[in-house]
Scaffold this motif. Sequence first.
Motif, short mmCIF file in Angstrom:
data_model
loop_
_atom_site.label_atom_id
_atom_site.label_comp_id
_atom_site.label_asym_id
_atom_site.label_seq_id
_atom_site.Cartn_x
_atom_site.Cartn_y
_atom_site.Cartn_z
N UNK A 42 48.78 34.49 36.16
CA UNK A 42 48.77 33.23 36.89
C UNK A 42 47.34 32.74 37.14
N UNK A 43 46.46 33.65 37.51
CA UNK A 43 45.07 33.27 37.76
C UNK A 43 44.38 32.82 36.48
N UNK A 44 44.64 33.50 35.37
CA UNK A 44 44.02 33.10 34.11
C UNK A 44 44.49 31.71 33.68
N UNK A 45 45.78 31.45 33.85
CA UNK A 45 46.32 30.14 33.49
C UNK A 45 45.73 29.07 34.42
N UNK A 46 45.58 29.42 35.69
CA UNK A 46 44.98 28.48 36.66
C UNK A 46 43.55 28.12 36.26
N UNK A 47 42.85 29.09 35.68
CA UNK A 47 41.45 28.87 35.28
C UNK A 47 41.34 28.13 33.94
N UNK A 48 42.48 27.84 33.31
CA UNK A 48 42.48 27.02 32.10
C UNK A 48 42.77 27.77 30.81
N UNK A 49 43.12 29.04 30.89
CA UNK A 49 43.41 29.80 29.68
C UNK A 49 44.85 29.51 29.22
N UNK A 50 45.06 29.55 27.93
CA UNK A 50 46.41 29.36 27.39
C UNK A 50 47.32 30.51 27.87
N UNK A 55 48.91 36.25 28.58
CA UNK A 55 49.89 37.33 28.42
C UNK A 55 49.31 38.49 27.61
N UNK A 56 48.54 38.16 26.58
CA UNK A 56 47.91 39.21 25.77
C UNK A 56 46.94 40.04 26.61
N UNK A 57 46.14 39.36 27.41
CA UNK A 57 45.18 40.08 28.25
C UNK A 57 45.88 40.91 29.31
N UNK A 58 46.93 40.36 29.90
CA UNK A 58 47.62 41.09 30.96
C UNK A 58 48.42 42.27 30.42
N UNK A 59 48.65 42.29 29.12
CA UNK A 59 49.37 43.41 28.52
C UNK A 59 48.60 44.71 28.69
N UNK A 60 47.29 44.62 28.90
CA UNK A 60 46.48 45.82 29.11
C UNK A 60 46.88 46.55 30.39
N UNK A 61 47.37 45.80 31.39
CA UNK A 61 47.87 46.45 32.61
C UNK A 61 49.01 47.40 32.27
#
Length: 80
Positions: A42-50, A55-61
């Motif tokens: 949610x924060x990444x999307x808020x900052x303007x990321x697709x 989702x790809x980045x958060x998959x690391x969690x």
Amino acid sequence: MAMKLLSIINIGLHVIRLLLSLTALWLSFGWKVRKARKAFEKELVKMGMAKKDAKKLSAFYSKLKEEITRTAKSLIFSWC
């Protein structure tokens, strides 16, 4: 004889309690990772990321959670 039986029952109860605690920890850990992952997306999307990239980045969690869980399991089962 009765003392031996009581000791075995006591050990059994402690093992059950330990297993229940580990299960609760595992469920709680999974829930918290899901919440963190969604918040991160949610924060990444808020900052303007697709959304797809977020989702790809958060998959690391999830990958990190799996690694931690695998390590914990290997430590637990290596004692057996």
